[in-house]
Design an enzyme around this catalytic site. Sequence first.
Site, mmCIF file in Angstrom:
data_model
loop_
_atom_site.group_PDB
_atom_site.id
_atom_site.type_symbol
_atom_site.label_atom_id
_atom_site.label_comp_id
_atom_site.label_asym_id
_atom_site.label_seq_id
_atom_site.Cartn_x
_atom_site.Cartn_y
_atom_site.Cartn_z
ATOM 1 N N THR A 1 -22.398 40.822 17.380
ATOM 2 C CA THR A 1 -22.505 39.580 18.318
ATOM 3 C C THR A 1 -21.219 39.829 19.374
ATOM 4 O OG1 THR A 1 -21.038 38.325 16.886
ATOM 5 C CG2 THR A 1 -23.566 38.272 16.514
ATOM 6 N N THR A 2 -20.601 40.730 19.239
ATOM 7 C CA THR A 2 -19.649 41.279 20.548
ATOM 8 C C THR A 2 -19.767 42.633 21.119
ATOM 9 O OG1 THR A 2 -18.113 42.217 18.662
ATOM 10 C CG2 THR A 2 -17.776 39.899 19.215
ATOM 11 N N HIS B 1 -9.193 37.103 20.404
ATOM 12 C CA HIS B 1 -10.747 36.536 20.672
ATOM 13 C C HIS B 1 -11.190 35.718 19.314
ATOM 14 C CE1 HIS B 1 -12.772 39.771 18.530
ATOM 15 N NE2 HIS B 1 -11.765 40.652 19.283
ATOM 16 N N HIS C 1 -15.396 32.559 13.850
ATOM 17 C CA HIS C 1 -15.860 31.951 15.114
ATOM 18 C C HIS C 1 -16.116 30.274 15.045
ATOM 19 C CE1 HIS C 1 -16.909 35.748 16.800
ATOM 20 N NE2 HIS C 1 -17.113 36.071 15.718
#
Length: 286
Positions: A201-202, A66, A95
């Site tokens: 944020t995950t 991810h 990200h």
Amino acid sequence: TSQLCAVSNCSEPRQWKQLFAECGKDSQSPINIVTSKVKMDWNLKPFTFEGYEKQTAKWVLENDGHSVKVTLQESAKITDGSLNSKYKATQFHFHWGSHGNWGSSPGSEHSIDGERYAMEVSEQSKFKVIGMGWQVNCILGVQMFSFQVGRKNTNYKPLIDQLQYIKAKGKKVQMEPLALKSLIPHEKNLTRYYRYAGSLTTPGCNEAVVWTVFEEPIELGQQQVQAFPTTVFFSTNLSLPMMDNFRPIQPLGNRTVYKSSAGAILPPAKALLVITIAYLMVTLFQ
């Protein structure tokens, strides 16, 4: 964390709260920072970085399915900035948005006045923050830097050159360490930042994070930014390019965003493709 679900077992961000209750709570991250509504906090002092000048132990660069994650093998510490002890950096990850024949899209998790930035650096740590009229006991803290597309950044070249070796999910490679100091803005430019209480944020989106969002951006060349979505894949068989691996903006709710006393507002970045780097910090017990 991709917003694009191209496989049957993928749960995109809007579904996270069904699987992890905390993802649906009221103090989630990332957020849009509205500069006209932030409050000055005179207790937010500049940071001090130790061990950022030189690293000797090799780093491990990994495609974890991810993100692109870099694990540090050597101590680097951060203090001040209203932190009550020293904290040790252990890893950072990226990200980003998307890139293709249709153009590019931004990939930053946070935005400022609705504008997406060209890159972020976030350092996560355990600490207690006391600001103007507020106090937060947290497990993690995140220092975030924005990035903008501009001139080629030679400091990042050795890292980006290694992406070709971790195209597939689960791939790892060792690389020579870089000076962490060279990957972030000059220390004198790190006195302007925002601070708010939020979450990971995950999944599971733990609301145990204090975010520090720095204003000073870092430049990367357009081709350097595009190297991430065009080189790395979500899959082991290289069938699904890793794009848009970020969480969308969450409601601010009743929270307040504070800024440091040196917090001059910079104009929003106009770059399209955006990358986020998250530095994982763990407390250094003394």
